[in-house]
Design a protein around this motif. Sequence first.
Motif, short mmCIF file in Angstrom:
data_model
loop_
_atom_site.label_atom_id
_atom_site.label_comp_id
_atom_site.label_asym_id
_atom_site.label_seq_id
_atom_site.Cartn_x
_atom_site.Cartn_y
_atom_site.Cartn_z
N ASN A 168 0.81 -1.22 0.00
CA ASN A 168 0.00 0.00 0.00
C ASN A 168 0.84 1.27 0.00
N LYS A 194 1.01 -5.02 3.58
CA LYS A 194 2.29 -4.34 3.83
C LYS A 194 2.06 -2.84 3.63
N THR A 197 5.83 2.68 4.90
CA THR A 197 6.45 2.98 6.20
C THR A 197 6.01 4.34 6.79
N SER A 246 4.17 4.36 -6.42
CA SER A 246 4.72 5.10 -7.56
C SER A 246 5.00 4.17 -8.73
N THR A 249 8.48 2.31 -8.30
CA THR A 249 8.52 1.12 -7.45
C THR A 249 7.79 -0.03 -8.13
N ARG A 270 -0.96 3.14 -9.76
CA ARG A 270 0.22 3.98 -9.57
C ARG A 270 -0.03 5.40 -10.02
N CYS A 308 -4.20 9.96 -5.06
CA CYS A 308 -3.91 9.40 -6.39
C CYS A 308 -4.78 10.03 -7.45
N GLU A 413 5.05 13.87 -11.63
CA GLU A 413 4.02 13.95 -10.61
C GLU A 413 4.57 14.61 -9.34
#
Length: 703
Positions: A168, A194, A197, A246, A249, A270, A308, A413
């Motif tokens: 996420n 997940k 962080t 993103s 990633t 994304r 988003c 972005e």
Amino acid sequence: MKETYHVVGSGEVEEILRSYVCGRWFEAQAGFVDVRSAIDGRVVTRVSSDGVDFQAMLDYARTVGGATLRRMTFHERADLVKRLALHLSEHKQRLYELSFDTGATQKDCFVDIDGGIMTLFSFASKGRRELPNAHVALDGALEPLSKGGTFFARHVMTPLHGVAIHINAYNFPCWGMLEKLAPAIIAGVPIVAKPATPSAYVAHAVFEEIVRSGILPEGSAQFVAGGLGDTLERLTGQDVVSFTGSRATSTRLQGVPAIRENAVRFVAERDSLNAAILAPDAGPGAPEFELFVKEIVREITTKAGQRCTCIRRAIVPRAYLDDVQRALTERLKNVIVGSPRCDGPTMGALVSLAQRDDVRARIAELATEAEIVYGDPAHVECVGADDRSGAFMSPIVLRCERPLGATKVHDVEAFGPVTILMPYDDVAAAIAIANRGDGSLVASVFGYDAAAVDEIVLGIAPFHGRVLVVDRDCAKEQTGHGSPLAPLVHGGPGRAGGGEEMGGVRGVFHYMQRTAVQGSPQRVASVSGQWNPGATEYAATRHPFEVAFEALRVGETFYTEAREVTLADIEHFAQFTGDGFYAHMDEAAAKRSPFFDGRVAHGYLLLSFAAGLFVKPELGPVLANSGLEALRFLKPVYPGDAICVRLAVKEKTPRKPEYGEVRWAVTIFNQNRDVVAQYDLLTMNATEDHVPSLAGEIAVGAT
Ligand code: NAP
């Protein structure tokens, strides 16, 4: 820093976030990353997944969680999701308080926390309404494959036997986790969540509540605080990765060899350079002009623009560009930036100082093609906080005079409170500019001129997962550029991730395999759980309308007597209903139709006669007729023909403790056993203990 604002409570965060794997909370001993408050930069918590046994986690999900979930039906799993939503609704306050440290205001929390819980409710109710109370879902109709009617096919959906890895983004730690969890659990696939962080402590608190509730079966949901280690390298073709974040990633993770080699399903949501287009008719003074400006302000200030769906490109008729800029400026002057713990600010902070640095760098790139016309990326006055230690930023408006000649404005972005004004000269140019985003989650169109708006919508649709049209007629009730409702597509083509449909039942199906099962009518019926023609018919021993819901058997059939259809019936029906269509009333005219040899019975007359033939008039288990589906008139019925009806129990779906829905396959035959009409009839039938009786009491045991 003004101190005149009321400060609300602070949520307590655990010093170290633990992972929940193999049915236990696991605390790492090393490898910690500090997570800091967006408001004042203090360390809020620390995160590490060092020491988690990722293979054991996957095995536990597959063998314990998956096996248990697959034993349940769709409805039972949807009920888990609903109970979870109810449980979380009772524990929102702590989640709000924790969220403030991510920079979210109370209003932002409604989107993330209340929105996440609403998504659970919505998926649960769609799961119950649109999926059967069974282990298999059907996709599409029965496919006849032979002339003799002995060979059929049906597409069945069954849950994958793997695990869903949910990665996420940081911006919606609660909503993002729950909107992925609900469809996977309803599908019957265990998950590993997940969180990103920077806001993992909010997701952690939500997950703690999930564990505390004890609602989800053992192994069906696990949680990793920190990195995923080598999890992705251990995935098989039965696993799914659902990623939000993103493009960079996502591209990296999609390149993991096991994902490529094992064709692991990978859904990516994304980054997306969403557009809002002001139509040529919507000049200053038009209601759509005001709505457009208001929506841009709402989008870039909600979650400090870290959405988003945020409007990154505002595409405006050249003649109105200055007016839009002026109106935006006026509104943005009223935005109060500051600590979400104070009751004044209308916009909070970015999630971290690092994120703010990133946004500033992106703005600098954009500024090579566009001019900053509102806001200072380097400084903002903020309430209840200091913009040196907190990740606060002013809303920023840029203006790009030549968008069709530019590249970065369609590609870079800046994931913060940033939007770019772009002029267009005609509708074709507006469409071309919007589509330069190379695929976006959403675009909105503001205008009232039907021709221009329709042209824009159809011109941009192939590049967007969702297109919202806002005008004066829907202004009050429209849900906004940024609010994908759970039943709608969430996802977009191209750079937005690839256009996977994650909303509604399609979202559930994403965790299932679609398989074409071919075989005899009986095999197809028993595998699919739905009766179909040619499958075994169990002759009803009583009229099926006298039988309570539980006791009806799928495949139970009832044949009525025959009834002749006379010319007098047709004329009476025409007169009674006013339907004097020539095919029923004028022999010569009817003969001119390529379909008829003369006057024919009304289709609606046949339906009414069919009901007259199979209905049992007395009060009993059938409570209501809730509709007809898939009605087809296949052969004309002429005066003198005789019809009879076969009523077969096709499917049963429990709805409430008091009743369930019965889908009856109704087939009307003529005297030659040709099918003249067929349809599904839906009725609500009382369960055994709730069959009404004339005495006003429930007749128990009416089987
Ligand atoms: P990000 O940096 O790409 O991170 C996304 C997720 O990937 C995080 O959970 C991150 O975990 C994880 N991750 C990073 N490297 C990984 C690895 N090697 N293995 C497994 N997981 C890994 O994105 P973000 O900064 O959190 O979110 C902002 C971006 O998300 C923006 O670009 C925004 O447009 C996009 N977004 C898109 C949508 C959508 O629906 N299209 C929705 C929301 C956000 P760590 O945090 O632990 O590194």
